[in-house]
Design a protein around this motif. Structure first.
Motif, PDB file in Angstrom:
ATOM      1  N   VAL A   1       0.841  -1.202   0.000  1.00  0.00           N
ATOM      2  CA  VAL A   1       0.000   0.000   0.000  1.00  0.00           C
ATOM      3  C   VAL A   1       0.877   1.252   0.000  1.00  0.00           C
ATOM      4  O   VAL A   1       0.584   2.224  -0.716  1.00  0.00           O
ATOM      5  CB  VAL A   1      -0.962  -0.007   1.211  1.00  0.00           C
ATOM      6  N   GLU A   2       1.960   1.221   0.759  1.00  0.00           N
ATOM      7  CA  GLU A   2       2.855   2.377   0.797  1.00  0.00           C
ATOM      8  C   GLU A   2       3.514   2.625  -0.556  1.00  0.00           C
ATOM      9  O   GLU A   2       3.750   3.781  -0.934  1.00  0.00           O
ATOM     10  CB  GLU A   2       3.884   2.214   1.911  1.00  0.00           C
ATOM     11  N   VAL A   3       3.796   1.574  -1.312  1.00  0.00           N
ATOM     12  CA  VAL A   3       4.327   1.737  -2.675  1.00  0.00           C
ATOM     13  C   VAL A   3       3.290   2.448  -3.539  1.00  0.00           C
ATOM     14  O   VAL A   3       3.609   3.387  -4.279  1.00  0.00           O
ATOM     15  CB  VAL A   3       4.729   0.382  -3.303  1.00  0.00           C
ATOM     16  N   VAL A   4       2.055   2.011  -3.446  1.00  0.00           N
ATOM     17  CA  VAL A   4       0.975   2.610  -4.243  1.00  0.00           C
ATOM     18  C   VAL A   4       0.804   4.092  -3.889  1.00  0.00           C
ATOM     19  O   VAL A   4       0.683   4.944  -4.781  1.00  0.00           O
ATOM     20  CB  VAL A   4      -0.344   1.832  -4.032  1.00  0.00           C
TER      21      VAL A   4
ATOM     22  N   LYS B   1      12.140   9.148  -5.207  1.00  0.00           N
ATOM     23  CA  LYS B   1      12.945   8.724  -4.070  1.00  0.00           C
ATOM     24  C   LYS B   1      12.088   7.943  -3.072  1.00  0.00           C
ATOM     25  O   LYS B   1      12.503   6.909  -2.546  1.00  0.00           O
ATOM     26  CB  LYS B   1      13.599   9.923  -3.402  1.00  0.00           C
ATOM     27  N   GLU B   2      10.901   8.438  -2.798  1.00  0.00           N
ATOM     28  CA  GLU B   2       9.984   7.761  -1.874  1.00  0.00           C
ATOM     29  C   GLU B   2       9.531   6.413  -2.431  1.00  0.00           C
ATOM     30  O   GLU B   2       9.464   5.418  -1.702  1.00  0.00           O
ATOM     31  CB  GLU B   2       8.763   8.661  -1.598  1.00  0.00           C
ATOM     32  N   ILE B   3       9.245   6.387  -3.722  1.00  0.00           N
ATOM     33  CA  ILE B   3       8.825   5.127  -4.363  1.00  0.00           C
ATOM     34  C   ILE B   3       9.930   4.084  -4.241  1.00  0.00           C
ATOM     35  O   ILE B   3       9.679   2.928  -3.878  1.00  0.00           O
ATOM     36  CB  ILE B   3       8.454   5.344  -5.849  1.00  0.00           C
ATOM     37  N   VAL B   4      11.156   4.470  -4.543  1.00  0.00           N
ATOM     38  CA  VAL B   4      12.289   3.542  -4.465  1.00  0.00           C
ATOM     39  C   VAL B   4      12.437   3.010  -3.048  1.00  0.00           C
ATOM     40  O   VAL B   4      12.630   1.807  -2.831  1.00  0.00           O
ATOM     41  CB  VAL B   4      13.588   4.212  -4.968  1.00  0.00           C
ATOM     42  N   GLY B   5      12.336   3.869  -2.059  1.00  0.00           N
ATOM     43  CA  GLY B   5      12.442   3.441  -0.669  1.00  0.00           C
ATOM     44  C   GLY B   5      11.346   2.464  -0.282  1.00  0.00           C
ATOM     45  O   GLY B   5      11.601   1.449   0.390  1.00  0.00           O
ATOM     46  N   GLU B   6      10.133   2.747  -0.726  1.00  0.00           N
ATOM     47  CA  GLU B   6       9.013   1.858  -0.401  1.00  0.00           C
ATOM     48  C   GLU B   6       9.128   0.519  -1.143  1.00  0.00           C
ATOM     49  O   GLU B   6       8.780  -0.529  -0.599  1.00  0.00           O
ATOM     50  CB  GLU B   6       7.676   2.539  -0.699  1.00  0.00           C
ATOM     51  N   ILE B   7       9.617   0.558  -2.374  1.00  0.00           N
ATOM     52  CA  ILE B   7       9.828  -0.698  -3.109  1.00  0.00           C
ATOM     53  C   ILE B   7      10.887  -1.543  -2.399  1.00  0.00           C
ATOM     54  O   ILE B   7      10.747  -2.763  -2.288  1.00  0.00           O
ATOM     55  CB  ILE B   7      10.207  -0.427  -4.581  1.00  0.00           C
TER      56      ILE B   7
END
Length: 92
Positions: free
Chosen positions: A44-47, A56-62
């Motif tokens: 959910v956090e990735v979405v 940057k946030e997407i990469v961290g969540e992935i």
């Protein structure tokens, strides 16, 4: 060494040789339900990060999602080779 293989190896080692204070061991101690819940939360956090278009946030969540996925794999006795074999079989 490929980072996914390295991380999988570390997670496997934590399961076999618990380390006090280890987050990975905390997850294993709590069991499959907790690991699955964390995996869902990370997905959910990735979405959410993707909807905000913050790379940057997407990469961290992935990265968080992949870590928790590896923990689930080790918990269930699924190897990276198992997944690779499945993906290759889908390529026709």
């Amino acid at each position: 060494m490929d980072i996914m293989k390295e991380l999988y190896s570390v997670i496997t080692d934590r399961k076999q040789h618990p380390v006090e204070g280890s987050y990975t061991n905390y997850l294993f101690d709590k069991g499959t339900d907790k690991i699955s819940k964390k995996l869902g939360e990370e997905a959910v956090e990735v979405v959410i990060a993707a909807s905000q278009r913050d790379k940057k946030e997407i990469v961290g969540e992935i990265a968080d999602l992949q870590y928790h996925l590896l923990v689930l794999m080790v918990d269930q006795g699924i190897t990276l080779d198992d997944v690779e074999t499945e993906l290759r079989s889908r390529r026709g």
